[in-house]
Design a protein around this motif. Structure first.
Motif, short mmCIF file in Angstrom:
data_model
loop_
_atom_site.label_atom_id
_atom_site.label_comp_id
_atom_site.label_asym_id
_atom_site.label_seq_id
_atom_site.Cartn_x
_atom_site.Cartn_y
_atom_site.Cartn_z
N ILE A 12 0.84 -1.20 0.00
CA ILE A 12 0.00 0.00 0.00
C ILE A 12 0.87 1.25 0.00
O ILE A 12 0.61 2.21 -0.74
CB ILE A 12 -0.94 0.00 1.23
CG1 ILE A 12 -2.04 -1.05 1.04
CG2 ILE A 12 -1.57 1.38 1.43
CD1 ILE A 12 -2.94 -1.21 2.25
N ARG A 13 1.92 1.25 0.81
CA ARG A 13 2.80 2.42 0.86
C ARG A 13 3.51 2.64 -0.48
O ARG A 13 3.65 3.78 -0.94
CB ARG A 13 3.82 2.26 1.98
CG ARG A 13 3.24 2.52 3.38
CD ARG A 13 4.34 2.65 4.41
NE ARG A 13 4.99 1.37 4.67
CZ ARG A 13 4.62 0.53 5.63
NH1 ARG A 13 3.59 0.83 6.40
NH2 ARG A 13 5.27 -0.60 5.82
N VAL A 14 3.95 1.55 -1.11
CA VAL A 14 4.66 1.67 -2.39
C VAL A 14 3.71 2.19 -3.47
O VAL A 14 4.04 3.13 -4.20
CB VAL A 14 5.26 0.31 -2.81
CG1 VAL A 14 5.81 0.39 -4.23
CG2 VAL A 14 6.37 -0.10 -1.84
N TYR A 15 2.52 1.59 -3.57
CA TYR A 15 1.55 2.04 -4.58
C TYR A 15 1.16 3.50 -4.34
O TYR A 15 1.08 4.30 -5.28
CB TYR A 15 0.28 1.18 -4.53
CG TYR A 15 0.50 -0.30 -4.76
CD1 TYR A 15 1.57 -0.77 -5.52
CD2 TYR A 15 -0.36 -1.25 -4.21
CE1 TYR A 15 1.77 -2.12 -5.72
CE2 TYR A 15 -0.18 -2.61 -4.42
CZ TYR A 15 0.90 -3.04 -5.17
OH TYR A 15 1.09 -4.39 -5.36
N ALA A 16 0.90 3.83 -3.09
CA ALA A 16 0.49 5.20 -2.77
C ALA A 16 1.60 6.19 -3.07
O ALA A 16 1.33 7.31 -3.56
CB ALA A 16 0.08 5.29 -1.30
N ALA A 17 2.85 5.82 -2.78
CA ALA A 17 3.98 6.73 -3.06
C ALA A 17 4.09 7.00 -4.55
O ALA A 17 4.33 8.14 -4.97
CB ALA A 17 5.27 6.12 -2.52
N TRP A 69 -1.11 8.32 6.52
CA TRP A 69 -1.13 9.60 5.84
C TRP A 69 -0.82 9.46 4.35
O TRP A 69 -1.37 10.19 3.52
CB TRP A 69 -0.15 10.58 6.49
CG TRP A 69 1.30 10.31 6.16
CD1 TRP A 69 2.17 9.58 6.89
CD2 TRP A 69 2.02 10.79 5.03
NE1 TRP A 69 3.39 9.54 6.28
CE2 TRP A 69 3.34 10.29 5.14
CE3 TRP A 69 1.70 11.60 3.94
CZ2 TRP A 69 4.33 10.55 4.18
CZ3 TRP A 69 2.68 11.86 2.99
CH2 TRP A 69 3.98 11.35 3.12
N LEU A 70 0.03 8.50 3.98
CA LEU A 70 0.44 8.39 2.58
C LEU A 70 -0.72 8.02 1.65
O LEU A 70 -0.98 8.73 0.67
CB LEU A 70 1.58 7.38 2.46
CG LEU A 70 2.30 7.35 1.10
CD1 LEU A 70 2.85 8.73 0.75
CD2 LEU A 70 3.44 6.32 1.13
#
Length: 418
Positions: A13-18, A143-144
């Protein structure tokens, strides 16, 4: 019910969102560069829709408020702010006088300052609502994906009123059970954009929220009366006269609207369906969405599912919808996450939710792709996720009751009866 899908773990999720966040920032930066610095004609800088709001405020402050409905007058002020040349796609004021009353002070500040204050206040309001729905959004890990939600950047870039409508609808639903009079006031204030309030009376009636219904009706009446006293009641006459012309304009260009109109009607027109048939197809889907909402609220489904269904139907019922309106998708996404944390996931939920989260990216596609016409499919699919979750929860509850009754019968106890 299942655990969250493996491909949606925290790291992914963090990678996709970034990645999506970088796309958002890149597009926003291009708008600033080519709209403000290099100033290529017809590339609008951030705040292109707020330019219409600010221009309407200026006209209302310096002359009869009803003059905002004169497209020639408003374009004279708005087009330079938008860095736009005159085109067949006019820049009219099509909002009700109630919204003009809200925006009346805008032109008291210079355009860039006014736009920054307006968008910042809207974002703060929307974030407050998000934190009320899902308190974990305050956690650094959340938050990301929240900040990377493309609809935030589309609405902020346009300077639209989407943050305000998001906050009013979200906070109204939050307050509905415990503070119905406040909920009614918040719903009534959605008179600034009436098409987003079409499903709310249905919800209040089938949910038997009579105090909220009365409060909403009273708020709309007072809001309109105050608007008439401040701006003149002739603004309502001009608004009523302007609507058919704008509707005709939308119908005339609906089959070649840049990026497409994000409704069933818009999709049908894009694929060459005749106007009456397009309206009929839209009416069928709108009726299905409204029926799902009525059933969920009448049967007192879990609040998260009822609230999600209301917002999704709100996006399916109007015939005219733009990408910045998709900010409302944030509400059902947050409520569905909360419901899944309590009741588990069902296979396919994650795909529908991620598709909805990504859907505002259509704004970044070339206009001739008309990618927006596929959005109603995603919104309707997410509504079906809500309905399926309700059915699954009702089945699980019935099974649990049956098991308890069987256990009581076998033990000869009458605990269940008590």
């Amino acid at each position: 019910m299942h655990v969250p899908p493996g491909w949606l773990d925290a790291q992914r999720i963090r990678v996709y969102a970034a990645f999506v966040l970088l796309v958002n920032i890149g597009y926003f930066a291009l708008r600033i560069w080519f709209g403000c610095i290099d100033r290529i004609p017809n590339v609008s800088p951030p705040g292109w829709d707020f330019a219409v709001f600010w221009s309407a405020s200026w006209l209302a402050l310096h002359g009869p408020a009803a003059s905002v409905f004169d497209t020639a007058l408003i374009e004279r002020i708005a087009l330079p702010l938008q860095n736009m040349l005159p085109t067949p796609f006019v820049t009219p004021w099509t909002y009700p006088p109630t919204f003009l009353l809200v925006m009346l002070p805008a032109a008291l500040l210079p355009f860039p300052v006014s736009c920054f204050v307006y968008v910042s206040a809207g974002i703060a309001f929307a974030y407050h609502v998000c934190a009320r729905i899902l308190p974990t959004v305050r956690h650094p890990g959340w938050w990301l994906p929240v900040v990377a939600f493309p609809a935030i950047w589309v609405a902020a870039g346009a300077g639209q009123n989407s943050f305000l409508t998001f906050g009013l609808m979200g906070l109204g639903l939050i307050a509905l059970e415990r503070r119905p009079w406040l909920a009614g006031i918040l719903f009534g204030l959605l008179a600034i954009k009436p098409q987003l309030g079409l499903v709310i009376p249905l919800v209040l009636l089938f949910g038997r929220h009579w105090r909220a219904f009365a409060s909403a009706a009273l708020t709309v009446g007072v809001f309109c009366a105050l608007t008439g006293l401040v701006l003149g009641f002739d603004t309502f006459v001009r608004f009523a006269q302007a609507l058919p012309a704008f509707n005709q304009f939308v119908v005339e260009y609906s089959d070649r609207w840049p990026r497409g109109i994000s409704t069933v009607f818009g999709a049908a027109r894009h694929f060459g369906v005749a106007v009456p048939t397009a309206y009929a197809l839209h009416a069928v889907v709108a009726a299905l969405a409204a029926s799902a909402v009525a059933w969920l609220w009448a049967t007192r489904a879990a609040f998260e599912l009822r609230a999600s269904a209301l917002v999704l139907a709100t996006l399916l019922v109007p015939t005219y919808l733009m990408p910045y309106d998709l900010l409302l998708l944030g509400l059902p996404l947050l409520w569905l996450i909360r419901d899944a944390a309590r009741n588990g996931w069902i296979r396919g939920d994650g795909v529908a939710m991620v598709s909805a989260w990504l859907s505002p990216l259509i704004f970044y596609t070339p206009g001739n792709w008309a990618a927006g016409v596929y959005v109603p499919v995603i919104v309707f699919a997410l509504l079906m996720v809500v309905v399926r979750r309700c059915v699954a929860q009702q089945a699980a509850h019935a099974s649990e009751c049956a098991s308890m009754a069987l256990a009581c019968e076998r033990s000869g106890s009458n605990v269940c009866g008590r």
